[in-house]
Design a protein around this motif. Structure first.
Motif, PDB file in Angstrom:
ATOM      1  N   GLU A   1      11.631  -8.418  15.611  1.00  0.00           N
ATOM      2  CA  GLU A   1      11.507  -7.142  16.314  1.00  0.00           C
ATOM      3  C   GLU A   1      12.646  -6.187  15.970  1.00  0.00           C
ATOM      4  N   ALA A   2      13.877  -6.684  15.939  1.00  0.00           N
ATOM      5  CA  ALA A   2      15.033  -5.822  15.676  1.00  0.00           C
ATOM      6  C   ALA A   2      14.976  -5.238  14.266  1.00  0.00           C
ATOM      7  N   GLN A   3      14.647  -6.067  13.292  1.00  0.00           N
ATOM      8  CA  GLN A   3      14.587  -5.611  11.902  1.00  0.00           C
ATOM      9  C   GLN A   3      13.550  -4.508  11.725  1.00  0.00           C
ATOM     10  N   PHE A   4      12.363  -4.713  12.263  1.00  0.00           N
ATOM     11  CA  PHE A   4      11.293  -3.761  12.025  1.00  0.00           C
ATOM     12  C   PHE A   4      11.415  -2.505  12.889  1.00  0.00           C
ATOM     13  N   ALA A   5      12.066  -2.614  14.041  1.00  0.00           N
ATOM     14  CA  ALA A   5      12.320  -1.414  14.846  1.00  0.00           C
ATOM     15  C   ALA A   5      13.242  -0.466  14.085  1.00  0.00           C
TER      16      ALA A   5
ATOM     17  N   LEU B   1      13.559  -0.366  10.806  1.00  0.00           N
ATOM     18  CA  LEU B   1      12.824   0.132   9.652  1.00  0.00           C
ATOM     19  C   LEU B   1      11.985   1.357  10.014  1.00  0.00           C
ATOM     20  N   ASP B   2      11.395   1.357  11.192  1.00  0.00           N
ATOM     21  CA  ASP B   2      10.611   2.512  11.630  1.00  0.00           C
ATOM     22  C   ASP B   2      11.481   3.764  11.737  1.00  0.00           C
ATOM     23  N   VAL B   3      12.707   3.603  12.247  1.00  0.00           N
ATOM     24  CA  VAL B   3      13.621   4.748  12.338  1.00  0.00           C
ATOM     25  C   VAL B   3      14.037   5.210  10.941  1.00  0.00           C
ATOM     26  N   LEU B   4      14.224   4.273  10.024  1.00  0.00           N
ATOM     27  CA  LEU B   4      14.591   4.638   8.653  1.00  0.00           C
ATOM     28  C   LEU B   4      13.491   5.481   8.013  1.00  0.00           C
ATOM     29  N   GLY B   5      12.232   5.175   8.333  1.00  0.00           N
ATOM     30  CA  GLY B   5      11.139   6.000   7.829  1.00  0.00           C
ATOM     31  C   GLY B   5      11.245   7.438   8.311  1.00  0.00           C
ATOM     32  N   GLU B   6      11.623   7.624   9.563  1.00  0.00           N
ATOM     33  CA  GLU B   6      11.840   8.968  10.106  1.00  0.00           C
ATOM     34  C   GLU B   6      12.979   9.679   9.362  1.00  0.00           C
TER      35      GLU B   6
ATOM     36  N   ASP C   1      28.628   8.635  -5.574  1.00  0.00           N
ATOM     37  CA  ASP C   1      27.257   9.017  -5.904  1.00  0.00           C
ATOM     38  C   ASP C   1      26.254   8.688  -4.802  1.00  0.00           C
ATOM     39  N   TYR C   2      26.466   7.584  -4.097  1.00  0.00           N
ATOM     40  CA  TYR C   2      25.578   7.279  -2.968  1.00  0.00           C
ATOM     41  C   TYR C   2      26.360   6.572  -1.878  1.00  0.00           C
ATOM     42  N   MET C   3      25.938   6.811  -0.640  1.00  0.00           N
ATOM     43  CA  MET C   3      26.639   6.261   0.521  1.00  0.00           C
ATOM     44  C   MET C   3      25.656   5.535   1.427  1.00  0.00           C
ATOM     45  N   THR C   4      26.049   4.340   1.821  1.00  0.00           N
ATOM     46  CA  THR C   4      25.266   3.582   2.796  1.00  0.00           C
ATOM     47  C   THR C   4      25.713   3.957   4.195  1.00  0.00           C
ATOM     48  N   ILE C   5      24.772   4.420   4.993  1.00  0.00           N
ATOM     49  CA  ILE C   5      25.060   4.697   6.401  1.00  0.00           C
ATOM     50  C   ILE C   5      24.015   3.996   7.262  1.00  0.00           C
ATOM     51  N   HIS C   6      24.456   3.400   8.354  1.00  0.00           N
ATOM     52  CA  HIS C   6      23.553   2.648   9.233  1.00  0.00           C
ATOM     53  C   HIS C   6      23.074   3.556  10.365  1.00  0.00           C
ATOM     54  N   ALA C   7      22.322   4.593   9.976  1.00  0.00           N
ATOM     55  CA  ALA C   7      21.892   5.601  10.942  1.00  0.00           C
ATOM     56  C   ALA C   7      20.620   5.203  11.680  1.00  0.00           C
ATOM     57  N   GLY C   8      19.946   4.155  11.241  1.00  0.00           N
ATOM     58  CA  GLY C   8      18.689   3.762  11.869  1.00  0.00           C
ATOM     59  C   GLY C   8      18.834   2.727  12.965  1.00  0.00           C
TER      60      GLY C   8
END
Length: 432
Positions: free
Chosen positions: A236-240, A242-247, A157-164
């Motif tokens: 810095e790494a965490q929030f960088a 997160l910004d890509v995840l928003g995209e 039903d849902y898949m976790t992908i680390h695309a950010g």
């Protein structure tokens, strides 16, 4: 026949059977659910091939949901044990389960879990990819897409992908105390470092969206840079990432694919609210799915408690789903007992936040158990408990210590062994 995903139908003004069911469970108008799905602030993970699924909604305005992680490792567990964990998860109130198997029989275990699970099932496809190819050296975009296609066909039903997690973020992770603690994140960082190429989940994202749209699979955009200790929190790494995840959330919504965003693992209590707010702002209020967060690092064996404290604050501040942590976190693969302890701890955290936020019907159980206590109706108290078996167990234990039968004390003679008959405040105050 063209498959219309939940968001595609919601945008067309259609209230699906799944949306209607979620509205009934949440005690909200069906139009509220449709509008949330259309906007992407509510997701309903429901693969068209998961036949026995009871749909649930995940979103900030809905009751807080909890996920239980199950699955084997290369050194522990088997299909039978994983089904036992599934049964414990469902029995004690998990809203979803994730099969995080990394050892043998991955396909068999997942197939069995989907077949027996009435709640949504999630996976991390990269785990099966690495299990198949053996080493990071053999990881390819083609294998990633093949595994995701097969899992989607199977009914995930849902898949976790680390695309950010992008190549440009890796230097920031090197400054950390624990660097990258996400398994998926560490695998991809190692691959990018070795081949000097961009994250294949990011470069193949449009193809991934095609697979998800075909089966109405929800994407859980993973936080490969989540902090693994307080020293690395909110950096810095965490929030960088997160910004890509928003995209990526925006790209999912444009493609009519449901998406939620995964959040941090170890965060000081005073930074939890800020992290929830930042995700809402960066990711367009996509449902936030957080691991804990764990608010102190020095209590191994009790991390279901250290994380439930953070999870309550996270849910109160806007998290939509909480990924449980068991007492075995940082120590080993959880067994069925650990699953029970983790699920109940997180049901408490989610429920406490829902009561505090005044969500529809959230306090009904609490008021019912209070009325039962006023009437010394022990059976009703057990029925209203989040873990009825535990409540019965402790009541029987207390009576056994006083050599009293389990049904001792009916009517005005009822009391618990904490106060006894002469110091029972409820009995005394009845005469006021």
């Amino acid at each position: 026949m063209k498959i219309m995903t939940q968001p595609a139908q919601a945008k067309a003004g259609i209230i699906t059977a799944a949306m209607q069911r979620v509205a009934e469970l949440e005690k909200l108008p069906a139009e509220t659910i449709r509008a949330g799905v259309a906007a992407g602030t509510i997701v309903i993970p429901a693969n068209i091939n998961h036949r026995n699924l009871e749909p649930i909604g995940i979103g900030r305005i809905l009751k807080t949901k909890i996920n239980a992680n199950i699955g084997n490792s290369a050194v522990a567990s088997c299909p039978r044990q994983e089904l036992e964990k599934l049964n414990y998860s469902v029995r004690y109130g998990a809203d979803t389960v994730m099969d995080l198997s990394t050892g043998g029989n991955i396909n068999e275990i997942r197939r069995s879990i989907i077949e027996h699970s009435p709640i949504p099932v999630g996976t991390v496809p990269l785990y099966e990819v690495l299990a198949r190819c053996g080493t990071v050296d053999n990881l390819t975009e083609e294998l990633i897409l093949q595994v995701m296609q097969e899992q989607a066909e199977q009914g995930v039903d849902y898949m976790t992908i680390h695309a950010g997690l992008l190549r440009a973020q890796v230097p920031a992770a090197k400054k950390r105390l624990l660097r990258i603690v996400s398994r998926g994140g560490s695998i991809l960082a190692a691959w990018m470092n070795k081949f000097d190429r961009e994250n294949p989940f990011y470069t193949a994202f449009d193809k991934i969206l095609e697979i998800c749209r075909r089966y109405d699979v929800t994407l859980s955009l993973g936080d490969g840079m989540r902090p693994g200790c307080l020293a690395d929190a909110s950096d810095e790494a965490q929030f960088a990432e997160l910004d890509v995840l928003g995209e990526l959330v925006s790209r999912c919504r444009a493609a009519d694919v449901q998406a939620m965003v995964e959040g941090p693992g170890h965060i000081p209590f005073n930074e939890v609210e800020m992290n929830m707010t930042r995700e809402r702002e960066r990711c367009g209020d996509a449902p936030f799915y957080v691991l804990g967060p764990v608010v102190i690092d020095c209590a191994p064996g009790y991390d279901h408690i250290t994380s439930a404290i953070g999870a309550t604050m996270a849910a109160y501040s806007g998290a939509a789903m909480l990924c449980y942590v068991t007492p075995k976190e940082h120590l080993g693969l959880p067994n069925a007992r650990d699953v029970r302890d983790g699920v109940v701890a997180y049901k408490i955290a989610a429920h406490a936040a829902d009561v505090a936020l005044g969500k529809p019907g959230a306090r009904d159980r609490d008021d019912a158990i209070s009325r039962a206590r006023a009437e010394f109706d022990w059976e009703k108290q057990f029925e209203c408990a989040l873990d009825p078996e535990k409540a019965r167990e402790l009541r029987a234990e207390a009576l056994a210590e006083r050599d009293l039968p389990p049904d001792h004390g009916h009517g005005d003679e009822q009391f618990c062994t904490m106060c006894g008959p002469n110091f029972c405040s409820i009995r005394i105050s009845r005469g006021l």
